[in-house]
Scaffold this active site. Sequence first.
Site, PDB file in Angstrom:
ATOM      1  CB  SER A   1      48.834  56.994  19.155  1.00  0.00           C
ATOM      2  OG  SER A   1      48.933  55.971  20.136  1.00  0.00           O
TER       3      SER A   1
ATOM      4  CE1 TYR B   1      44.800  59.214  21.706  1.00  0.00           C
ATOM      5  CE2 TYR B   1      45.740  57.003  21.636  1.00  0.00           C
ATOM      6  CZ  TYR B   1      45.901  58.380  21.637  1.00  0.00           C
ATOM      7  OH  TYR B   1      47.168  58.923  21.573  1.00  0.00           O
TER       8      TYR B   1
END
Length: 244
Positions: free
Chosen positions: A138, A152
Site C-alpha cells: 500500500s 495498517y
Amino acid sequence: MLKDKTVLVTGASRGVGKETARACAKAGAKVILHFNVNQDEAVALAKEIDAVGCIAADLSQKGAADRVWLKAKTMAGSVDAVVNNAGVYRETPLHNAQSWEAGWAEQLQVNVMAPCELMRNAINDWGSSGGAIVNIASRAAYRGDGPDHAGYAASKGALVAASKTLARAHAHNNVLIYTLTPGWIETDMAPSRVEARAAAVADIPLGRVAQPQEIAAMATFLLSGQCGSATGSVIDINGASFMR
C-alpha cells in the site's frame, strides 16, 4: 504470457485478487484461488476461469499460510508464482487499548506473517529453479495512513521491507519478487461516504481512484518474467497522489 505456469492468488474472491486471477487465466496461467469469505463468489470465479481449484483459509490463524501452500502443491503438483493479495484494514485507535491490540495483532498476522510464510515456502521449494512473487502492499507503507490506522501502515511497511530483503537474497536463483503499493482502489475498502469519497479523490491528481484491473494488469506482467531486472522494485499505483 503465463502459459504453463501455475499461479496461486490469495484473497481471490473479490476486488484486486479476483481481477488478478482473471488476468492471469487470460494470460494462459493455471490459477489456484485462495479465499476466506465469499465462498460463492470464489466458486463462481473458479468455474469462470477454469481454475485448478479453491482453497478456503483464514490467514489470521497461525500456520494457515503453510497449509495453503501445501494444499496448492497437492492440487497442482507445483506452484510457479504467487500473488500475495489478501489483506485486512483495521482501526488501531490510540484511545482504545483493546481495539489497538486486536487490530495490530490481526494485521501483522494477515498482512505480514501470512505473505512472508508463503514466500518462505515458495523460495524453499523452488530452490534454483526460480519463480515469481508479487506482493500487494500500500501507499501507506511510505506515506503513512490516517490517525487510526498506524497498524495498517506499519504492516504494509514491513511487507515492503521483507520483499526487498528476500529479493536481494534470492535473485541469484531467479526468484523474482516485486511489490505494488497502490493508493485507493475501487474495491470494498474504498471510501463510500460522499464526503470521504470526495476527499479521497481530491487528493489524487489523476482525479479518480485506481481500478482493480489496473493492479491486476501490472501484477500479471511482472509474473511473466519479461522484466526480471525489476526484481526487488516497489511500484506505486496511486494516480500521482504520492511519489518517492
